[in-house]
Design a protein around this motif. Structure first.
Motif, mmCIF file in Angstrom:
data_model
loop_
_atom_site.group_PDB
_atom_site.id
_atom_site.type_symbol
_atom_site.label_atom_id
_atom_site.label_comp_id
_atom_site.label_asym_id
_atom_site.label_seq_id
_atom_site.Cartn_x
_atom_site.Cartn_y
_atom_site.Cartn_z
ATOM 1 N N GLY A 1 -35.219 -26.689 19.251
ATOM 2 C CA GLY A 1 -34.721 -26.745 20.619
ATOM 3 C C GLY A 1 -34.978 -28.114 21.206
ATOM 4 O O GLY A 1 -35.186 -29.108 20.510
ATOM 5 N N ASP A 2 -34.978 -28.182 22.504
ATOM 6 C CA ASP A 2 -35.120 -29.457 23.200
ATOM 7 C C ASP A 2 -36.559 -29.961 23.129
ATOM 8 O O ASP A 2 -37.512 -29.198 23.225
ATOM 9 C CB ASP A 2 -34.729 -29.305 24.668
ATOM 10 C CG ASP A 2 -33.277 -28.940 24.833
ATOM 11 O OD1 ASP A 2 -32.473 -29.337 23.970
ATOM 12 O OD2 ASP A 2 -32.940 -28.264 25.818
ATOM 13 N N ASN A 3 -36.690 -31.284 22.965
ATOM 14 C CA ASN A 3 -37.994 -31.924 22.982
ATOM 15 C C ASN A 3 -37.821 -33.246 23.718
ATOM 16 O O ASN A 3 -37.020 -34.085 23.326
ATOM 17 C CB ASN A 3 -38.500 -32.170 21.553
ATOM 18 C CG ASN A 3 -39.828 -32.887 21.562
ATOM 19 O OD1 ASN A 3 -40.676 -32.611 22.391
ATOM 20 N ND2 ASN A 3 -39.977 -33.823 20.645
ATOM 21 N N VAL A 4 -38.558 -33.423 24.792
ATOM 22 C CA VAL A 4 -38.444 -34.643 25.586
ATOM 23 C C VAL A 4 -39.826 -35.261 25.720
ATOM 24 O O VAL A 4 -40.769 -34.597 26.120
ATOM 25 C CB VAL A 4 -37.869 -34.349 26.991
ATOM 26 C CG1 VAL A 4 -37.801 -35.619 27.823
ATOM 27 C CG2 VAL A 4 -36.502 -33.705 26.882
ATOM 28 N N MET B 1 -32.058 -34.778 31.785
ATOM 29 C CA MET B 1 -31.781 -34.872 30.367
ATOM 30 C C MET B 1 -30.288 -34.569 30.150
ATOM 31 O O MET B 1 -29.758 -33.605 30.692
ATOM 32 C CB MET B 1 -32.644 -33.831 29.639
ATOM 33 C CG MET B 1 -32.520 -33.858 28.156
ATOM 34 S SD MET B 1 -33.782 -32.842 27.338
ATOM 35 C CE MET B 1 -33.471 -31.236 28.001
ATOM 36 N N VAL B 2 -29.632 -35.387 29.373
ATOM 37 C CA VAL B 2 -28.221 -35.174 29.057
ATOM 38 C C VAL B 2 -28.131 -34.153 27.936
ATOM 39 O O VAL B 2 -28.794 -34.279 26.910
ATOM 40 C CB VAL B 2 -27.542 -36.496 28.631
ATOM 41 C CG1 VAL B 2 -26.119 -36.244 28.177
ATOM 42 C CG2 VAL B 2 -27.596 -37.493 29.765
ATOM 43 N N LYS B 3 -27.328 -33.133 28.140
ATOM 44 C CA LYS B 3 -27.120 -32.106 27.116
ATOM 45 C C LYS B 3 -25.684 -32.241 26.628
ATOM 46 O O LYS B 3 -24.755 -31.962 27.361
ATOM 47 C CB LYS B 3 -27.314 -30.709 27.706
ATOM 48 C CG LYS B 3 -28.689 -30.443 28.202
ATOM 49 C CD LYS B 3 -29.298 -29.499 27.266
ATOM 50 C CE LYS B 3 -30.621 -29.001 27.785
ATOM 51 N NZ LYS B 3 -31.319 -28.333 26.742
ATOM 52 N N ASN B 4 -25.526 -32.694 25.422
ATOM 53 C CA ASN B 4 -24.194 -32.828 24.843
ATOM 54 C C ASN B 4 -23.846 -31.561 24.073
ATOM 55 O O ASN B 4 -23.866 -31.520 22.857
ATOM 56 C CB ASN B 4 -24.132 -34.055 23.930
ATOM 57 C CG ASN B 4 -24.290 -35.325 24.729
ATOM 58 O OD1 ASN B 4 -23.693 -35.471 25.781
ATOM 59 N ND2 ASN B 4 -25.108 -36.240 24.245
ATOM 60 N N VAL B 5 -23.550 -30.528 24.834
ATOM 61 C CA VAL B 5 -23.234 -29.229 24.259
ATOM 62 C C VAL B 5 -21.834 -28.860 24.712
ATOM 63 O O VAL B 5 -21.525 -28.916 25.898
ATOM 64 C CB VAL B 5 -24.236 -28.155 24.727
ATOM 65 C CG1 VAL B 5 -23.876 -26.800 24.160
ATOM 66 C CG2 VAL B 5 -25.635 -28.555 24.333
#
Length: 118
Positions: free
Chosen positions: A9-12, A23-27
């Protein structure tokens, strides 16, 4: 194995900085459901018309059962494939009980099931 990192999943990670706004989500958008084949749509429409013809010749309780199963059987309601199959089989069962009057409905249900690949 110290130091091995596994991320799902996401990790920042942010160290310092200013003006960080997100955070930009390119989904992409979820894929649309595939359109039904014209042959299937025609078979469902034929089933509806045969049910309408039969409905007037049924006792009220049987007519109510047909009405309850119709949205799931014809795709008017969002239902899992198993529920659609069950609704189609309910309609075929009611039609089979009335004998020759319901034979065209039984055949229409069989055609829809065949086209659905169930």
């Amino acid at each position: 194995m110290s130091g091995d990192n596994f991320y799902f999943g996401d990790n920042v990670n942010m160290t310092g900085g200013t003006g960080n706004t997100g955070m930009v989500k390119n989904v992409g958008a979820p894929a649309a459901a595939p359109a039904a084949a014209p042959e299937l749509l025609a078979a469902i429409e034929g089933l509806r018309s045969r049910i309408e013809e039969l409905r007037g010749q049924l006792p009220p309780a049987s007519a109510q059962l047909l009405d309850a199963a119709l949205p799931a059987a014809t795709g008017d309601a969002e239902v899992p494939a198993e529920s659609r199959q069950s609704a189609l089989m309910s309609i075929a069962g009611i039609a089979a009980v009335v004998g020759p009057l319901g034979q065209s409905v039984v055949e229409a249900v069989a055609r829809v099931i065949e086209l659905l690949g169930s």
